[in-house]
Write a protein that holds these residues in place. Structure first.
Motif, PDB file in Angstrom:
ATOM      1  N   LYS A  62       0.850  -1.198   0.000  1.00 50.04           N
ATOM      2  CA  LYS A  62       0.000   0.000   0.000  1.00 50.04           C
ATOM      3  C   LYS A  62       0.876   1.234   0.000  1.00 50.04           C
ATOM      4  CE  LYS A  62      -4.192  -1.318   2.527  1.00 50.04           C
ATOM      5  NZ  LYS A  62      -4.922  -1.013   3.776  1.00 50.04           N
ATOM      6  N   ILE A  63       0.615   2.140  -0.949  1.00 53.09           N
ATOM      7  CA  ILE A  63       1.306   3.430  -0.975  1.00 53.09           C
ATOM      8  C   ILE A  63       0.253   4.517  -0.792  1.00 53.09           C
ATOM      9  CG2 ILE A  63       2.657   5.046  -2.383  1.00 53.09           C
ATOM     10  CD1 ILE A  63       3.990   2.574  -3.670  1.00 53.09           C
ATOM     11  N   GLY A  64       0.454   5.369   0.204  1.00 48.75           N
ATOM     12  CA  GLY A  64      -0.526   6.406   0.501  1.00 48.75           C
ATOM     13  C   GLY A  64      -1.914   5.826   0.738  1.00 48.75           C
ATOM     14  N   GLY A  65      -1.963   4.642   1.315  1.00 48.18           N
ATOM     15  CA  GLY A  65      -3.234   4.020   1.669  1.00 48.18           C
ATOM     16  C   GLY A  65      -3.879   3.201   0.557  1.00 48.18           C
ATOM     17  N   ASN A  66      -3.317   3.282  -0.665  1.00 53.81           N
ATOM     18  CA  ASN A  66      -3.904   2.542  -1.780  1.00 53.81           C
ATOM     19  C   ASN A  66      -3.094   1.292  -2.123  1.00 53.81           C
ATOM     20  OD1 ASN A  66      -5.918   4.565  -2.253  1.00 53.81           O
ATOM     21  ND2 ASN A  66      -4.283   5.808  -3.165  1.00 53.81           N
ATOM     22  N   ILE A  67      -3.788   0.203  -2.387  1.00 47.70           N
ATOM     23  CA  ILE A  67      -3.114  -1.025  -2.801  1.00 47.70           C
ATOM     24  C   ILE A  67      -2.563  -0.824  -4.207  1.00 47.70           C
ATOM     25  CG2 ILE A  67      -3.427  -3.482  -3.318  1.00 47.70           C
ATOM     26  CD1 ILE A  67      -5.695  -3.441  -1.199  1.00 47.70           C
ATOM     27  N   VAL A  68      -1.253  -1.096  -4.383  1.00 50.22           N
ATOM     28  CA  VAL A  68      -0.635  -0.845  -5.687  1.00 50.22           C
ATOM     29  C   VAL A  68      -0.187  -2.137  -6.390  1.00 50.22           C
ATOM     30  CG1 VAL A  68       0.132   1.479  -5.053  1.00 50.22           C
ATOM     31  CG2 VAL A  68       1.678  -0.455  -4.694  1.00 50.22           C
ATOM     32  N   ASN A  69      -0.551  -3.288  -5.827  1.00 45.35           N
ATOM     33  CA  ASN A  69      -0.102  -4.563  -6.403  1.00 45.35           C
ATOM     34  C   ASN A  69      -0.266  -4.639  -7.922  1.00 45.35           C
ATOM     35  OD1 ASN A  69      -0.266  -5.111  -3.560  1.00 45.35           O
ATOM     36  ND2 ASN A  69      -0.171  -7.297  -4.051  1.00 45.35           N
ATOM     37  N   ASP A  70      -1.387  -4.113  -8.426  1.00 46.81           N
ATOM     38  CA  ASP A  70      -1.656  -4.241  -9.860  1.00 46.81           C
ATOM     39  C   ASP A  70      -1.281  -2.994 -10.660  1.00 46.81           C
ATOM     40  OD1 ASP A  70      -2.604  -6.814  -9.508  1.00 46.81           O
ATOM     41  OD2 ASP A  70      -4.608  -6.094  -8.988  1.00 46.81           O
ATOM     42  N   ILE A  71      -0.600  -2.064 -10.007  1.00 44.33           N
ATOM     43  CA  ILE A  71      -0.215  -0.828 -10.700  1.00 44.33           C
ATOM     44  C   ILE A  71       1.219  -0.973 -11.222  1.00 44.33           C
ATOM     45  CG2 ILE A  71       0.187   1.655 -10.371  1.00 44.33           C
ATOM     46  CD1 ILE A  71      -2.184   1.684  -8.519  1.00 44.33           C
ATOM     47  N   PRO A  72       1.446  -0.682 -12.518  1.00 39.51           N
ATOM     48  CA  PRO A  72       2.790  -0.861 -13.075  1.00 39.51           C
ATOM     49  C   PRO A  72       3.784   0.138 -12.465  1.00 39.51           C
ATOM     50  CG  PRO A  72       1.340   0.210 -14.672  1.00 39.51           C
ATOM     51  CD  PRO A  72       0.478  -0.223 -13.525  1.00 39.51           C
ATOM     52  N   PRO A  73       5.080  -0.204 -12.507  1.00 39.15           N
ATOM     53  CA  PRO A  73       6.113   0.603 -11.856  1.00 39.15           C
ATOM     54  C   PRO A  73       6.024   2.094 -12.177  1.00 39.15           C
ATOM     55  CG  PRO A  73       7.102  -1.341 -12.847  1.00 39.15           C
ATOM     56  CD  PRO A  73       5.644  -1.368 -13.188  1.00 39.15           C
ATOM     57  N   TYR A  74       5.865   2.431 -13.480  1.00 39.16           N
ATOM     58  CA  TYR A  74       5.945   3.839 -13.863  1.00 39.16           C
ATOM     59  C   TYR A  74       4.757   4.659 -13.367  1.00 39.16           C
ATOM     60  CZ  TYR A  74       2.708   2.691 -17.677  1.00 39.16           C
ATOM     61  OH  TYR A  74       1.623   2.291 -18.392  1.00 39.16           O
ATOM     62  N   LYS A  75       3.698   3.963 -12.898  1.00 37.75           N
ATOM     63  CA  LYS A  75       2.549   4.690 -12.354  1.00 37.75           C
ATOM     64  C   LYS A  75       2.522   4.708 -10.816  1.00 37.75           C
ATOM     65  CE  LYS A  75      -0.796   4.363 -16.082  1.00 37.75           C
ATOM     66  NZ  LYS A  75      -1.955   3.582 -16.559  1.00 37.75           N
ATOM     67  N   ARG A  76       3.535   4.059 -10.197  1.00 35.96           N
ATOM     68  CA  ARG A  76       3.529   3.994  -8.724  1.00 35.96           C
ATOM     69  C   ARG A  76       4.106   5.238  -8.088  1.00 35.96           C
ATOM     70  NH1 ARG A  76       4.677  -2.188  -6.658  1.00 35.96           N
ATOM     71  NH2 ARG A  76       3.241  -3.133  -8.158  1.00 35.96           N
ATOM     72  N   ASN A  77       4.813   6.022  -8.881  1.00 37.06           N
ATOM     73  CA  ASN A  77       5.439   7.229  -8.350  1.00 37.06           C
ATOM     74  C   ASN A  77       6.474   6.897  -7.278  1.00 37.06           C
ATOM     75  OD1 ASN A  77       5.849   9.926  -8.409  1.00 37.06           O
ATOM     76  ND2 ASN A  77       4.148  10.435  -7.045  1.00 37.06           N
ATOM     77  N   VAL A  78       7.256   5.852  -7.552  1.00 41.12           N
ATOM     78  CA  VAL A  78       8.341   5.446  -6.662  1.00 41.12           C
ATOM     79  C   VAL A  78       9.645   5.564  -7.440  1.00 41.12           C
ATOM     80  CG1 VAL A  78       9.328   3.559  -5.309  1.00 41.12           C
ATOM     81  CG2 VAL A  78       6.847   3.829  -5.434  1.00 41.12           C
ATOM     82  N   GLY A  79      10.627   6.260  -6.880  1.00 33.52           N
ATOM     83  CA  GLY A  79      11.933   6.403  -7.529  1.00 33.52           C
ATOM     84  C   GLY A  79      12.898   5.351  -7.027  1.00 33.52           C
ATOM     85  N   MET A  80      13.920   5.069  -7.858  1.00 31.81           N
ATOM     86  CA  MET A  80      14.872   4.036  -7.454  1.00 31.81           C
ATOM     87  C   MET A  80      16.284   4.480  -7.816  1.00 31.81           C
ATOM     88  SD  MET A  80      14.927   0.713  -6.397  1.00 31.81           S
ATOM     89  CE  MET A  80      15.906  -0.777  -6.555  1.00 31.81           C
ATOM     90  N   VAL A  81      17.199   4.337  -6.853  1.00 34.05           N
ATOM     91  CA  VAL A  81      18.623   4.546  -7.129  1.00 34.05           C
ATOM     92  C   VAL A  81      19.323   3.214  -6.887  1.00 34.05           C
ATOM     93  CG1 VAL A  81      20.715   5.805  -6.492  1.00 34.05           C
ATOM     94  CG2 VAL A  81      18.490   6.953  -6.391  1.00 34.05           C
ATOM     95  N   PHE A  82      20.006   2.722  -7.914  1.00 30.02           N
ATOM     96  CA  PHE A  82      20.671   1.424  -7.823  1.00 30.02           C
ATOM     97  C   PHE A  82      22.127   1.589  -7.422  1.00 30.02           C
ATOM     98  CE2 PHE A  82      17.350   1.160 -11.002  1.00 30.02           C
ATOM     99  CZ  PHE A  82      16.673  -0.001 -10.648  1.00 30.02           C
ATOM    100  N   GLN A  83      22.699   0.517  -6.886  1.00 29.80           N
ATOM    101  CA  GLN A  83      24.128   0.537  -6.542  1.00 29.80           C
ATOM    102  C   GLN A  83      24.970   0.816  -7.783  1.00 29.80           C
ATOM    103  OE1 GLN A  83      25.613  -2.807  -4.330  1.00 29.80           O
ATOM    104  NE2 GLN A  83      27.734  -2.299  -4.761  1.00 29.80           N
ATOM    105  N   SER A  84      24.571   0.221  -8.897  1.00 33.64           N
ATOM    106  CA  SER A  84      25.312   0.405 -10.149  1.00 33.64           C
ATOM    107  C   SER A  84      25.041   1.773 -10.777  1.00 33.64           C
ATOM    108  CB  SER A  84      24.900  -0.683 -11.130  1.00 33.64           C
ATOM    109  OG  SER A  84      23.525  -0.547 -11.420  1.00 33.64           O
ATOM    110  N   LEU A  85      24.113   2.519 -10.185  1.00 32.44           N
ATOM    111  CA  LEU A  85      23.676   3.842 -10.642  1.00 32.44           C
ATOM    112  C   LEU A  85      22.878   3.799 -11.938  1.00 32.44           C
ATOM    113  CD1 LEU A  85      26.734   6.143  -9.851  1.00 32.44           C
ATOM    114  CD2 LEU A  85      24.900   5.364  -8.366  1.00 32.44           C
ATOM    115  N   ALA A  86      23.306   2.936 -12.890  1.00 28.65           N
ATOM    116  CA  ALA A  86      22.582   2.778 -14.152  1.00 28.65           C
ATOM    117  C   ALA A  86      22.381   4.112 -14.876  1.00 28.65           C
ATOM    118  CB  ALA A  86      21.236   2.068 -13.916  1.00 28.65           C
TER     119      ALA A  86
END
Ligand SMILES: Nc1ncnc2c1ncn2[C@@H]1O[C@H](COP(=O)(O)OP(=O)(O)O)[C@@H](O)[C@H]1O
Ligand SMILES: [Mg+2]
Length: 354
Positions: A62-86
């Motif tokens: 749940k993000i902000g109270g909403n279940i996001v299991n079926d929401i694709p990554p680009y619509k989740r509004n979650v950022g990611m920084v990898f060790q490799s930086l990419a």
């Protein structure tokens, strides 16, 4: 806008491997939260589930109270920084930072404005037209942060982002990331296997082991009050003695009697006694009036580390104790008879789970 995150009975299996084992976790909006644990304990898998790069075998996100299991990554509004930086090596700093915004098809002038503002935040103004391979390790790190933050994610996940840097730069970047967190007030979920890093940066820490969470708490709580043997050993060094609780707050360790405070229902049970080396004072003389335990031993060996010395002390062959001493007050020698002293409130008594 910053949001909270809730994981409910979250499980991820790869065939017979249980990478994430029924995790329950609540992370507050704006919190700097770390997942701390050894390699292979499921930290990265947990982040990938949050971002949506993996699907859970079981459980809810749940993000902000909403279940996001079926929401694709680009619509989740979650950022990611990898060790490799990419990062994209053939693009400039500005183009790297602008990447996510171009995908969102924002107008050019708005992209330009956001990129400039973000490069200022990570103190890279003027670096816009530099190529990635013309940057130092720390500068690349900051570009990766800027690229993740520019899309204004409600949660930023960072997967061992400083793992590839040398110690000095790592400490510098820790401060930098904290500064950016304070400025953005974003929810940060930070993955590391380095307990010092987790302690220095986090509001709260979840200590993970073999896919599950052993303990959640502030840095001070997990350090000073470990709830399991694993946490006691993983977060800082600890003496871990095995004993049995006897009558009258006594604990017997290999035939040797210590004083210890244990909950009533531990009576007659096997326990671990966990004591941090810095909670133990080594003295030349018996110190029984000031300490609950003041017991005689012999210095087996020591490691001089400049700012402190680690002593290994044998207690009459019953057990060994590690003590950390500041360099003030002189040095003890190998073979010297000493006393080791500690108070019962500095010894954590944990049930010995079979
Ligand atoms: N794609 C995958 N396929 C199979 N096993 C995986 C995969 N990803 C991770 N694992 C396994 O899951 C466990 C947890 O891995 P991971 O989340 O990467 O741990 P950490 O980030 O804490 O080092 C490990 O045993 C790892 O080998
Ligand atoms: Mg990992």
């Amino acid at each position: 806008m910053t949001r909270d995150l809730e994981l409910i009975n979250l499980t991820k299996k790869y065939g017979s491997i249980i990478a994430v084992d029924n995790i329950n976790l609540y992370i507050k909006p704006g919190e700097f939260f770390s997942l701390l644990g050894p390699s292979g304990c499921g930290k990265s898998t947990t982040l990938r589930l949050v971002c949506g790069f993996e699907e859970p075998t079981k459980g809810l996100i749940k993000i902000g109270g909403n279940i996001v299991n079926d929401i694709p990554p680009y619509k989740r509004n979650v950022g990611m920084v990898f060790q490799s930086l990419a990062l994209f090596p053939h693009l400039t700093v500005g183009e790297n930072v602008a990447f996510g915004l171009k995908l969102k098809k924002l107008p050019k002038d708005i992209i330009q404005e956001k990129v400039i503002r973000m490069l200022e935040l990570v103190e890279l103004h003027g670096f816009e037209n530099r190529k990635i391979n013309e940057l130092s390790g720390g500068q690349k790190q900051r570009v990766a942060l800027a690229r993740a933050l520019v899309t204004e994610p409600s949660i930023l996940c960072l997967d061992e982002p400083l793992g590839a840097l040398d110690l000095k730069l790592r400490l510098q970047m820790q401060t930098e990331i904290k500064r950016i967190h304070d400025k953005t007030k974003n929810t940060f979920i930070y993955v590391t296997h380095d307990q010092g890093e987790a302690m220095a940066m986090s509001d709260r820490i979840a200590v993970m082991n073999k896919g599950h969470i052993e303990q959640v708490g502030t840095p001070r709580e997990v350090y000073e009050h470990p709830q399991t043997k694993f946490v006691a050993q993983f977060v800082g060094e600890s003496n871990l003695l095995m004993g049995k609780c006897l009558d009258g707050n006594k604990i017997i360790v290999n035939g040797f009697e210590l004083k210890g405070l244990y909950p009533k229902d531990f009576f007659n049970r096997e326990v671990y006694i966990s004591i941090k080396p810095e909670k133990i004072l080594v003295t030349k003389h018996h110190y029984v009036r000031k300490f609950d335990n003041s017991i005689e031993g012999k210095i087996e060996e020591y490691i001089y580390r400049g700012d402190d010395t680690i002593y290994k002390i044998s207690i009459g062959g019953h057990f060994e104790i590690l003590a950390r001493a500041q360099t003030i007050g002189g040095q003890f020698n190998k073979g010297e008879n000493v006393f080791v002293n500690w108070n019962i409130e500095d010894a954590i008594i944990l049930p010995k789970e079979d």
